[in-house]
Design an enzyme around this catalytic site. Structure first.
Site, mmCIF file in Angstrom:
data_model
loop_
_atom_site.group_PDB
_atom_site.id
_atom_site.type_symbol
_atom_site.label_atom_id
_atom_site.label_comp_id
_atom_site.label_asym_id
_atom_site.label_seq_id
_atom_site.Cartn_x
_atom_site.Cartn_y
_atom_site.Cartn_z
ATOM 1 N N LYS A 13 0.827 -1.214 0.000
ATOM 2 C CA LYS A 13 0.000 0.000 0.000
ATOM 3 C C LYS A 13 0.860 1.262 0.000
ATOM 4 O O LYS A 13 0.599 2.188 -0.756
ATOM 5 C CB LYS A 13 -0.901 0.040 1.241
ATOM 6 C CG LYS A 13 -1.951 -1.024 1.297
ATOM 7 C CD LYS A 13 -2.940 -0.730 2.419
ATOM 8 C CE LYS A 13 -2.288 -0.615 3.784
ATOM 9 N NZ LYS A 13 -1.766 -1.878 4.311
ATOM 10 N N ARG A 88 -9.388 1.028 9.723
ATOM 11 C CA ARG A 88 -9.109 -0.398 9.938
ATOM 12 C C ARG A 88 -10.344 -1.130 10.439
ATOM 13 O O ARG A 88 -10.380 -2.354 10.400
ATOM 14 C CB ARG A 88 -7.984 -0.559 10.976
ATOM 15 C CG ARG A 88 -6.619 -0.308 10.399
ATOM 16 C CD ARG A 88 -5.551 -1.037 11.217
ATOM 17 N NE ARG A 88 -4.278 -1.028 10.509
ATOM 18 C CZ ARG A 88 -3.350 -0.113 10.669
ATOM 19 N NH1 ARG A 88 -3.552 0.877 11.508
ATOM 20 N NH2 ARG A 88 -2.219 -0.180 10.003
ATOM 21 N N ARG A 127 12.787 -11.631 3.463
ATOM 22 C CA ARG A 127 13.482 -10.490 2.856
ATOM 23 C C ARG A 127 14.499 -9.854 3.794
ATOM 24 O O ARG A 127 14.362 -9.860 5.015
ATOM 25 C CB ARG A 127 12.479 -9.454 2.339
ATOM 26 C CG ARG A 127 11.703 -8.755 3.400
ATOM 27 C CD ARG A 127 10.637 -7.878 2.788
ATOM 28 N NE ARG A 127 9.892 -7.202 3.852
ATOM 29 C CZ ARG A 127 8.833 -6.435 3.650
ATOM 30 N NH1 ARG A 127 8.374 -6.227 2.437
ATOM 31 N NH2 ARG A 127 8.226 -5.867 4.669
ATOM 32 N N ARG A 161 14.457 -6.762 9.189
ATOM 33 C CA ARG A 161 13.506 -6.164 10.118
ATOM 34 C C ARG A 161 13.046 -7.239 11.077
ATOM 35 O O ARG A 161 12.713 -8.353 10.675
ATOM 36 C CB ARG A 161 12.317 -5.593 9.356
ATOM 37 C CG ARG A 161 12.603 -4.225 8.783
ATOM 38 C CD ARG A 161 11.449 -3.737 7.977
ATOM 39 N NE ARG A 161 10.168 -3.878 8.686
ATOM 40 C CZ ARG A 161 9.039 -3.358 8.241
ATOM 41 N NH1 ARG A 161 9.020 -2.716 7.104
ATOM 42 N NH2 ARG A 161 7.916 -3.506 8.924
ATOM 43 N N ARG A 172 0.123 -10.728 11.885
ATOM 44 C CA ARG A 172 -0.354 -9.440 11.358
ATOM 45 C C ARG A 172 -1.500 -9.661 10.376
ATOM 46 O O ARG A 172 -2.471 -8.922 10.360
ATOM 47 C CB ARG A 172 0.783 -8.700 10.634
ATOM 48 C CG ARG A 172 1.809 -8.088 11.566
ATOM 49 C CD ARG A 172 2.522 -6.895 10.936
ATOM 50 N NE ARG A 172 3.109 -7.160 9.640
ATOM 51 C CZ ARG A 172 4.420 -7.232 9.405
ATOM 52 N NH1 ARG A 172 5.281 -7.081 10.387
ATOM 53 N NH2 ARG A 172 4.865 -7.437 8.200
#
Ligand SMILES: [Zn+2]
Length: 290
Positions: A13, A88, A127, A161, A172
């Site tokens: 997004k 949300r 990643r 991360r 999530r």
């Protein structure tokens, strides 16, 4: 043009919002950024937000809504905004609608970035980036040529991360679906919801979004579809279906009257392009799918 981008964390997004921002002169409203900016500015609402966050509590919806209201009143927001990551919940969506209605503003597009959960977990969880130059890699999908060495700068240090692991990403996603899924029917009922395939390559997603933004407003689209019910639900499937049907018809005709003169046969053939032209008018909604 006012847009809400919906989609789970990791759907891209932010990346897409940035592109739309540049392309259409919109401002991207990230509630996290707005909260931080408000706190830093020391404004009344910022001080309120700061106190709430320092107490370890969630910032209430009305504070976030007030921040958005302030922000879209500023001159640089006159061309419109992209809300990314908000609303949300259905409660937030309703509160947003009320605030916008008071200003006489409406949402032009609510776009869901659809993702495949399993694929997304795989994409995000492996990643990492080069600690020196920031080049992006992936444990499975995009390895450097020499293991552990950055292709671009030769560095052997990588950055990951902390929340980019499979378990956190899955959590999530679960939270997203549990909380945000009810928003989809809310906007769908208003005739405002559209979707793009968030798993497609980044550039393809941008093209799909631009197609929606440049196309008819959802309301106009709806009216158009209503006059042609067949094209409504699955424009792509409908277009596909109708083609073989037309062909079959032509074939049947040819079989039924085998004793046709050459000229008559020719005229049957010459009718074909006209049929094709009729299909052309039924432009399916452009959708990238992969
Ligand atoms: Zn590097």
């Amino acid at each position: 043009m006012n847009i809400v981008l919906l989609g789970p964390p990791g759907a891209g997004k932010g990346t897409q919002a940035k592109r739309l921002e540049e392309r259409y002169g919109l401002i991207q409203l990230s509630t996290g950024d707005m909260l931080r900016a408000a706190v830093a500015s020391g404004s009344e609402i910022g001080q309120r937000a700061k106190a709430i966050m320092e107490a370890g509590q969630l910032v209430p919806d009305e504070v976030v809504i007030a921040l958005i209201a302030d922000r879209i009143d500023r001159p640089d927001a006159r061309k419109g905004f992209i809300l990314d990551g908000f609303p949300r919940t259905t409660k937030q969506a309703e509160a947003l609608d009320r605030m916008l209605a008071e200003k006489g503003i409406k949402l032009d597009h609510v776009i869901e970035m659809k993702v495949d959960d399993a694929l997304l977990v795989d994409r995000i969880s492996g990643r990492y980036t080069c600690a020196k130059c920031g080049a992006g890699y992936h444990d499975r999908n995009q390895k450097p040529r020499v293991e552990g060495v950055c292709d671009a700068c030769g560095s052997t240090e990588v950055k990951r991360r902390a929340d980019d692991n499979a378990e956190t990403v899955s959590k999530r996603l679960e939270a997203y679906h549990a909380q945000t899924a009810p928003i989809l029917p809310y906007y769908r009922a208003k005739g405002a919801l559209q979707a793009v395939d968030g798993m497609a390559p980044i550039d393809d997603v941008t093209v799909a979004l631009a197609g929606i933004l440049n196309g008819a407003a959802p309301a106009a689209r709806k009216a158009k579809a209503a006059s042609r019910p067949k094209a409504k639900a699955k424009p792509r499937a409908a277009a596909k279906k109708s083609k073989p049907k037309a062909k079959a018809k032509t074939r049947r005709k040819a079989k039924a009257k085998p004793a046709r003169t050459k000229r008559a046969a020719k005229s049957t053939r010459s009718r074909k392009p006209a049929r094709k032209a009729a299909h052309k008018g039924r432009k399916p909604v452009r959708r990238s799918r992969r």
